[in-house]
Design a protein around this motif. Structure first.
Motif, PDB file in Angstrom:
ATOM      1  N   THR A   1       0.864  -1.173   0.000  1.00  0.00           N
ATOM      2  CA  THR A   1       0.000   0.000   0.000  1.00  0.00           C
ATOM      3  C   THR A   1       0.900   1.222   0.000  1.00  0.00           C
ATOM      4  O   THR A   1       1.873   1.285   0.741  1.00  0.00           O
ATOM      5  N   GLU A   2       0.555   2.177  -0.832  1.00  0.00           N
ATOM      6  CA  GLU A   2       1.349   3.397  -0.963  1.00  0.00           C
ATOM      7  C   GLU A   2       1.288   4.240   0.311  1.00  0.00           C
ATOM      8  O   GLU A   2       0.233   4.358   0.936  1.00  0.00           O
ATOM      9  N   SER A   3       2.404   4.846   0.661  1.00  0.00           N
ATOM     10  CA  SER A   3       2.448   5.815   1.755  1.00  0.00           C
ATOM     11  C   SER A   3       1.783   7.099   1.293  1.00  0.00           C
ATOM     12  O   SER A   3       1.651   7.355   0.097  1.00  0.00           O
ATOM     13  N   TYR A   4       1.337   7.898   2.239  1.00  0.00           N
ATOM     14  CA  TYR A   4       0.774   9.207   1.913  1.00  0.00           C
ATOM     15  C   TYR A   4       1.027  10.144   3.078  1.00  0.00           C
ATOM     16  O   TYR A   4       1.410   9.719   4.164  1.00  0.00           O
ATOM     17  N   SER A   5       0.815  11.443   2.863  1.00  0.00           N
ATOM     18  CA  SER A   5       0.953  12.440   3.920  1.00  0.00           C
ATOM     19  C   SER A   5      -0.372  13.148   4.107  1.00  0.00           C
ATOM     20  O   SER A   5      -1.114  13.344   3.154  1.00  0.00           O
ATOM     21  N   GLY A   6      -0.648  13.524   5.338  1.00  0.00           N
ATOM     22  CA  GLY A   6      -1.862  14.265   5.608  1.00  0.00           C
ATOM     23  C   GLY A   6      -2.209  14.209   7.073  1.00  0.00           C
ATOM     24  O   GLY A   6      -1.576  13.497   7.853  1.00  0.00           O
ATOM     25  N   PRO A   7      -3.232  14.957   7.450  1.00  0.00           N
ATOM     26  CA  PRO A   7      -3.648  14.957   8.852  1.00  0.00           C
ATOM     27  C   PRO A   7      -4.266  13.613   9.224  1.00  0.00           C
ATOM     28  O   PRO A   7      -4.643  12.835   8.339  1.00  0.00           O
ATOM     29  N   PRO A   8      -4.391  13.328  10.522  1.00  0.00           N
ATOM     30  CA  PRO A   8      -5.031  12.079  10.931  1.00  0.00           C
ATOM     31  C   PRO A   8      -6.449  11.984  10.368  1.00  0.00           C
ATOM     32  O   PRO A   8      -7.170  12.970  10.313  1.00  0.00           O
ATOM     33  N   ASP A   9      -6.806  10.780   9.922  1.00  0.00           N
ATOM     34  CA  ASP A   9      -8.173  10.564   9.441  1.00  0.00           C
ATOM     35  C   ASP A   9      -9.113  10.487  10.643  1.00  0.00           C
ATOM     36  O   ASP A   9      -8.663  10.549  11.792  1.00  0.00           O
ATOM     37  N   PRO A  10     -10.420  10.374  10.421  1.00  0.00           N
ATOM     38  CA  PRO A  10     -11.350  10.344  11.558  1.00  0.00           C
ATOM     39  C   PRO A  10     -11.071   9.229  12.569  1.00  0.00           C
ATOM     40  O   PRO A  10     -11.251   9.439  13.764  1.00  0.00           O
ATOM     41  N   ILE A  11     -10.603   8.071  12.112  1.00  0.00           N
ATOM     42  CA  ILE A  11     -10.277   7.008  13.075  1.00  0.00           C
ATOM     43  C   ILE A  11      -9.079   7.428  13.908  1.00  0.00           C
ATOM     44  O   ILE A  11      -9.069   7.247  15.126  1.00  0.00           O
ATOM     45  N   GLY A  12      -8.060   8.002  13.272  1.00  0.00           N
ATOM     46  CA  GLY A  12      -6.899   8.495  14.020  1.00  0.00           C
ATOM     47  C   GLY A  12      -7.306   9.528  15.058  1.00  0.00           C
ATOM     48  O   GLY A  12      -6.851   9.494  16.201  1.00  0.00           O
ATOM     49  N   LYS A  13      -8.190  10.436  14.682  1.00  0.00           N
ATOM     50  CA  LYS A  13      -8.666  11.456  15.621  1.00  0.00           C
ATOM     51  C   LYS A  13      -9.426  10.809  16.778  1.00  0.00           C
ATOM     52  O   LYS A  13      -9.264  11.199  17.937  1.00  0.00           O
TER      53      LYS A  13
ATOM     54  N   ASP B   1     -21.389  -0.026   8.131  1.00  0.00           N
ATOM     55  CA  ASP B   1     -21.446   1.174   7.284  1.00  0.00           C
ATOM     56  C   ASP B   1     -21.965   2.385   8.065  1.00  0.00           C
ATOM     57  O   ASP B   1     -21.458   3.491   7.914  1.00  0.00           O
ATOM     58  N   ARG B   2     -22.971   2.177   8.915  1.00  0.00           N
ATOM     59  CA  ARG B   2     -23.517   3.274   9.707  1.00  0.00           C
ATOM     60  C   ARG B   2     -22.475   3.789  10.694  1.00  0.00           C
ATOM     61  O   ARG B   2     -22.240   4.989  10.810  1.00  0.00           O
ATOM     62  N   ARG B   3     -21.808   2.873  11.420  1.00  0.00           N
ATOM     63  CA  ARG B   3     -20.780   3.284  12.391  1.00  0.00           C
ATOM     64  C   ARG B   3     -19.609   3.967  11.697  1.00  0.00           C
ATOM     65  O   ARG B   3     -19.050   4.932  12.198  1.00  0.00           O
ATOM     66  N   TRP B   4     -19.228   3.455  10.535  1.00  0.00           N
ATOM     67  CA  TRP B   4     -18.136   4.036   9.762  1.00  0.00           C
ATOM     68  C   TRP B   4     -18.502   5.472   9.397  1.00  0.00           C
ATOM     69  O   TRP B   4     -17.689   6.380   9.521  1.00  0.00           O
ATOM     70  N   ALA B   5     -19.751   5.660   8.944  1.00  0.00           N
ATOM     71  CA  ALA B   5     -20.221   7.004   8.578  1.00  0.00           C
ATOM     72  C   ALA B   5     -20.253   7.922   9.796  1.00  0.00           C
ATOM     73  O   ALA B   5     -19.928   9.114   9.688  1.00  0.00           O
ATOM     74  N   GLU B   6     -20.637   7.399  10.968  1.00  0.00           N
ATOM     75  CA  GLU B   6     -20.652   8.208  12.191  1.00  0.00           C
ATOM     76  C   GLU B   6     -19.267   8.746  12.530  1.00  0.00           C
ATOM     77  O   GLU B   6     -19.136   9.810  13.129  1.00  0.00           O
ATOM     78  N   LEU B   7     -18.226   8.004  12.131  1.00  0.00           N
ATOM     79  CA  LEU B   7     -16.851   8.435  12.366  1.00  0.00           C
ATOM     80  C   LEU B   7     -16.361   9.392  11.282  1.00  0.00           C
ATOM     81  O   LEU B   7     -15.244   9.888  11.344  1.00  0.00           O
ATOM     82  N   GLY B   8     -17.206   9.631  10.287  1.00  0.00           N
ATOM     83  CA  GLY B   8     -16.839  10.558   9.223  1.00  0.00           C
ATOM     84  C   GLY B   8     -16.129   9.905   8.061  1.00  0.00           C
ATOM     85  O   GLY B   8     -15.465  10.578   7.276  1.00  0.00           O
ATOM     86  N   LEU B   9     -16.257   8.587   7.938  1.00  0.00           N
ATOM     87  CA  LEU B   9     -15.590   7.870   6.855  1.00  0.00           C
ATOM     88  C   LEU B   9     -16.610   7.361   5.841  1.00  0.00           C
ATOM     89  O   LEU B   9     -17.731   6.995   6.201  1.00  0.00           O
ATOM     90  N   LEU B  10     -16.203   7.312   4.598  1.00  0.00           N
ATOM     91  CA  LEU B  10     -17.047   6.746   3.563  1.00  0.00           C
ATOM     92  C   LEU B  10     -16.789   5.251   3.486  1.00  0.00           C
ATOM     93  O   LEU B  10     -15.641   4.815   3.600  1.00  0.00           O
ATOM     94  N   PRO B  11     -17.835   4.458   3.279  1.00  0.00           N
ATOM     95  CA  PRO B  11     -17.603   3.013   3.154  1.00  0.00           C
ATOM     96  C   PRO B  11     -16.771   2.707   1.909  1.00  0.00           C
ATOM     97  O   PRO B  11     -16.881   3.391   0.903  1.00  0.00           O
ATOM     98  N   ASP B  12     -15.918   1.724   2.022  1.00  0.00           N
ATOM     99  CA  ASP B  12     -15.113   1.265   0.892  1.00  0.00           C
ATOM    100  C   ASP B  12     -15.989   0.329   0.077  1.00  0.00           C
ATOM    101  O   ASP B  12     -16.308  -0.776   0.513  1.00  0.00           O
ATOM    102  N   THR B  13     -16.374   0.756  -1.104  1.00  0.00           N
ATOM    103  CA  THR B  13     -17.307  -0.033  -1.912  1.00  0.00           C
ATOM    104  C   THR B  13     -16.694  -1.336  -2.405  1.00  0.00           C
ATOM    105  O   THR B  13     -17.414  -2.247  -2.782  1.00  0.00           O
TER     106      THR B  13
END
Length: 131
Positions: A30-42, A58-70
């Motif tokens: 998996t490729e590395s990337y840079s950026g602020p912590p995602d909602p799970i990190g927060k 999917d509902r809990r994932w959305a509550e954390l501010g994440l989009l489901p991985d289709t």
């Protein structure tokens, strides 16, 4: 488990690396990337506790501010934070297509293994991670 990830975040550069990714029984890259912590990190920084999702993924994932991985068929999830002092060094992340696959005992067991890993780091590595 369908997917197991070990994720490391460089504190100064915010680079995120995936030194260990195992999907469907095979090691993958998996490729590395840079950026602020995602909602799970927060969430992990705020609570300092493992995150277990076993129902209504999917509902809990959305509550954390994440989009489901289709492309993923994740129904159960555990993320264990890896802290050195107050610094979030990374996470141990496990997904399963089986609903109800993980419970708090699984999270505690994974957390204990992660703590052993963190204790095995050299003092200089711990100091560098916490800086």
């Amino acid at each position: 488990a369908q997917t197991v990830n070990f994720v490391i975040r460089e504190r100064e550069s915010s680079a995120v690396h995936f030194p260990y990714v195992f999907e469907h029984g095979k090691r993958s890259a998996t490729e590395s990337y840079s950026g602020p912590p995602d909602p799970i990190g927060k969430y992990l920084i705020r609570t300092r506790q493992p995150l277990v999702i076993n129902e209504d993924f999917d509902r809990r994932w959305a509550e954390l501010g994440l989009l489901p991985d289709t492309d993923a068929v994740v129904k159960s999830h555990v993320t264990v934070p890896l802290f050195v002092g107050d610094a979030l060094l990374g996470v141990w992340d496990v997904d399963s297509p089986e609903p109800g696959r993980f419970d708090d005992d699984d999270a505690r067991g994974m957390q204990a293994l992660c703590e052993i890993f963190l204790q095995s780091l050299s003092p200089s590595a711990q100091t560098e991670a916490a800086a």
